[in-house]
Design an enzyme around this catalytic site. Structure first.
Site, PDB file in Angstrom:
ATOM      1  N   GLN A  44       0.892  -1.126   0.143  1.00  0.00           N
ATOM      2  CA  GLN A  44      -0.199  -0.048  -0.042  1.00  0.00           C
ATOM      3  C   GLN A  44       0.894   1.338   0.089  1.00  0.00           C
ATOM      4  O   GLN A  44       0.382   2.233  -0.603  1.00  0.00           O
ATOM      5  CB  GLN A  44      -1.069   0.012   1.197  1.00  0.00           C
ATOM      6  CG  GLN A  44      -2.007  -1.142   1.079  1.00  0.00           C
ATOM      7  CD  GLN A  44      -2.914  -1.002   2.385  1.00  0.00           C
ATOM      8  OE1 GLN A  44      -3.249  -0.048   2.664  1.00  0.00           O
ATOM      9  NE2 GLN A  44      -3.741  -2.241   2.627  1.00  0.00           N
ATOM     10  N   CYS A 162      -0.958   5.002   8.131  1.00  0.00           N
ATOM     11  CA  CYS A 162      -0.060   6.125   7.263  1.00  0.00           C
ATOM     12  C   CYS A 162      -0.628   7.368   7.428  1.00  0.00           C
ATOM     13  O   CYS A 162      -0.916   8.136   6.400  1.00  0.00           O
ATOM     14  CB  CYS A 162       0.010   5.607   6.044  1.00  0.00           C
ATOM     15  SG  CYS A 162       1.845   6.168   5.037  1.00  0.00           S
ATOM     16  N   ASP A 299      -2.260  -2.609  12.333  1.00  0.00           N
ATOM     17  CA  ASP A 299      -3.235  -1.396  12.410  1.00  0.00           C
ATOM     18  C   ASP A 299      -4.225  -1.741  13.563  1.00  0.00           C
ATOM     19  O   ASP A 299      -5.062  -0.745  13.983  1.00  0.00           O
ATOM     20  CB  ASP A 299      -3.801  -1.283  11.049  1.00  0.00           C
ATOM     21  CG  ASP A 299      -2.897  -0.533  10.157  1.00  0.00           C
ATOM     22  OD1 ASP A 299      -1.913  -0.286  10.563  1.00  0.00           O
ATOM     23  OD2 ASP A 299      -3.198  -0.624   8.923  1.00  0.00           O
ATOM     24  N   LYS A 307       0.553   3.844  12.721  1.00  0.00           N
ATOM     25  CA  LYS A 307       0.206   2.841  12.141  1.00  0.00           C
ATOM     26  C   LYS A 307       1.086   2.916  10.707  1.00  0.00           C
ATOM     27  O   LYS A 307       0.508   3.330   9.695  1.00  0.00           O
ATOM     28  CB  LYS A 307      -1.384   2.536  12.003  1.00  0.00           C
ATOM     29  CG  LYS A 307      -1.909   2.624  13.298  1.00  0.00           C
ATOM     30  CD  LYS A 307      -3.507   2.532  13.256  1.00  0.00           C
ATOM     31  CE  LYS A 307      -4.134   2.545  14.612  1.00  0.00           C
ATOM     32  NZ  LYS A 307      -3.750   1.412  15.474  1.00  0.00           N
ATOM     33  N   THR A 308       1.961   2.212  10.646  1.00  0.00           N
ATOM     34  CA  THR A 308       2.768   2.181   9.514  1.00  0.00           C
ATOM     35  C   THR A 308       3.424   0.563   9.336  1.00  0.00           C
ATOM     36  O   THR A 308       3.605  -0.213  10.210  1.00  0.00           O
ATOM     37  CB  THR A 308       4.143   3.022   9.577  1.00  0.00           C
ATOM     38  OG1 THR A 308       4.937   2.705  10.458  1.00  0.00           O
ATOM     39  CG2 THR A 308       3.689   4.522   9.831  1.00  0.00           C
ATOM     40  N   ALA A 310       6.504  -0.009   8.810  1.00  0.00           N
ATOM     41  CA  ALA A 310       7.815   0.104   9.519  1.00  0.00           C
ATOM     42  C   ALA A 310       7.519  -0.316  10.893  1.00  0.00           C
ATOM     43  O   ALA A 310       8.388  -0.835  11.371  1.00  0.00           O
ATOM     44  CB  ALA A 310       8.424   1.328   9.398  1.00  0.00           C
ATOM     45  N   CYS A 342       7.797   7.083   8.931  1.00  0.00           N
ATOM     46  CA  CYS A 342       7.121   7.777   7.743  1.00  0.00           C
ATOM     47  C   CYS A 342       7.705   8.346   6.710  1.00  0.00           C
ATOM     48  O   CYS A 342       8.342   9.546   6.808  1.00  0.00           O
ATOM     49  CB  CYS A 342       6.172   8.709   8.460  1.00  0.00           C
ATOM     50  SG  CYS A 342       4.897   9.258   7.145  1.00  0.00           S
TER      51      CYS A 342
END
Length: 399
Positions: A44, A162, A299, A307-308, A310, A342
């Site tokens: 995504q 993200c 998430d 919420k990523t 990574a 990010c």
């Protein structure tokens, strides 16, 4: 009703689920089940670049079967409820999976009806969203077809995946209009529910200069509540005052409000006071606070990190190490420190790599690089390096 029982059941076959499954298999776990109805797996983070015309959207998609780890049983059904007392998962087809340990990583629910009028407007009349595979190309169409007028980029209130993406596309769009020589004719607005551009001063200062460079008007502590596509107008509400105003748009990039899947709350796995319904876990061990046989990451977990993907990369080895210890009845050895990353695209071939943890201070993973400024090498890391690492190492439990 068909019932089976397994040692480890993983709900969700996205980034977190596949990574945990791969790591468990590499650790010698033989009975691992992944529950997910999706037939396609998406990378995504590429959707922002696709929405800005810098990557083909098709590059983000691969068959789910191609990323499923060998030796893992894939059940192509949706989970509908968990009974944590009986240690069972109820599936959409009526079958029941028993488990010794459960890993929750079903992703996040996007409420496309949470902004009135967004769903029918999406993909038409200048409205796009990089939060869906189908509508990201509409964002690029809207950007390149805009030569004057008003462009609006908005972020909803509450946790979202993200959280930097609503800003990234604003900067990439403004850079496109600057290169086309029409930025002066486009009135760019950025609507944020937050008090500032970023929660960490070192990165917020850089973004403030980016906003100044492009002449973007920022509306803090605000959110879009409605779209009137017939007249191309948005309703914007102040989060502290409750006052609303109408903002016309030529093009708009909108992001829906988000929450955990409803069945997590309905299964009693969320804190009743949490409006998002996220699985209630210890933010360091990622173990459920009331059900020690359950872990959650990604998430849908309540840990207060960004919420990523990574974050998932750092959470997955913690979940696996602690789950294996729990199987042996041993103390949980691993701790997650809240790391998230990010890559904030600020222009074509320019990226600010924001890395941070629970301390809300910069947490660079490459100490000798100054990542508190826009960098060209970080653009290539985002465009080429991270997708390679994702498909070839992370999903195979090697990174």
């Amino acid at each position: 009703m068909r019932r089976t029982r397994h040692r480890v059941v993983i709900i969700g076959g996205g980034t977190a689920g596949i990574t945990v499954a791969a790591r468990l298999r590499r650790a010698g776990q033989a009975d691992v089940v992944v529950v997910d109805p999706a037939v396609t797996h998406y990378y995504q983070p590429l959707w922002t670049l696709a929405g800005a015309g810098h990557a083909p959207i098709e590059e983000s998609a691969r068959p789910q079967a191609s990323v499923m780890p060998r030796g893992v049983r894939w059940i192509r059904q949706a989970a509908e409820r968990v009974d944590p007392d009986e240690r069972e998962v109820m599936l959409a087809d009526g079958s029941v999976l028993g488990y010794e340990h459960l890993v929750l990583c079903p992703g996040i629910r996007l409420d496309w009806d949470g902004i009135a009028g967004l769903r029918p407007a999406l993909g038409t009349d200048g409205v796009g969203s990089n939060y869906a595979y189908e509508s990201a190309p509409a964002t690029w169409n809207a950007i390149r077809n805009t030569r004057s007028g008003t462009a609006v980029f908005a972020m909803p209130a509450g946790p979202i995946k993200c959280a930097g993406a609503p800003q990234k596309i604003a900067y990439l769009a403004a850079d496109h209009w600057r290169r086309e020589g029409v930025l002066g004719a486009v009135d760019v607005h950025l609507i944020l529910p937050t008090l500032g551009l970023f929660g960490i001063p070192e990165y917020a200062g850089v973004l403030a200069e980016v906003v100044r460079r492009y002449g973007i008007t920022v509306h803090f502590e605000s959110e879009v509540t409605a779209v009137r596509a017939d007249v191309r107008e948005l309703t914007v509400r102040g989060l502290t005052t409750g006052a609303t105003f109408a903002l016309p748009y030529t093009m708009a990039h909108l992001v829906p409000p988000q929450s955990a899947p409803d069945w997590i709350r309905e299964s009693g796995l969320a804190n009743p006071d949490d409006p998002g319904g996220y699985a209630e876990i210890d933010k360091h061990t990622l173990q459920h606070v009331r059900h020690p046989d359950i872990f959650a990451l990604g998430d849908a977990g309540s840990s207060p990190n960004s919420k990523t993907g990574a974050a998932v990369r750092k959470q997955a080895p913690v979940v696996v190490a602690n789950l294996l210890a729990a199987q042996r009845g041993a103390p949980l050895p691993a701790r997650y420190g809240g790391y998230a990353s990010c890559p904030l695209t600020t222009a074509r071939r320019r990226t600010l790599l924001a890395e941070f943890d629970y301390s809300m201070r910069p947490a660079p993973s490459i100490p000798f690089l100054d990542t508190t400024r826009e960098r060209t090498d970080m653009w290539y890391l985002k465009r080429r390096g991270l997708p390679f690492l994702y498909w070839n190492l992370m999903l195979r439990g090697r990174f």
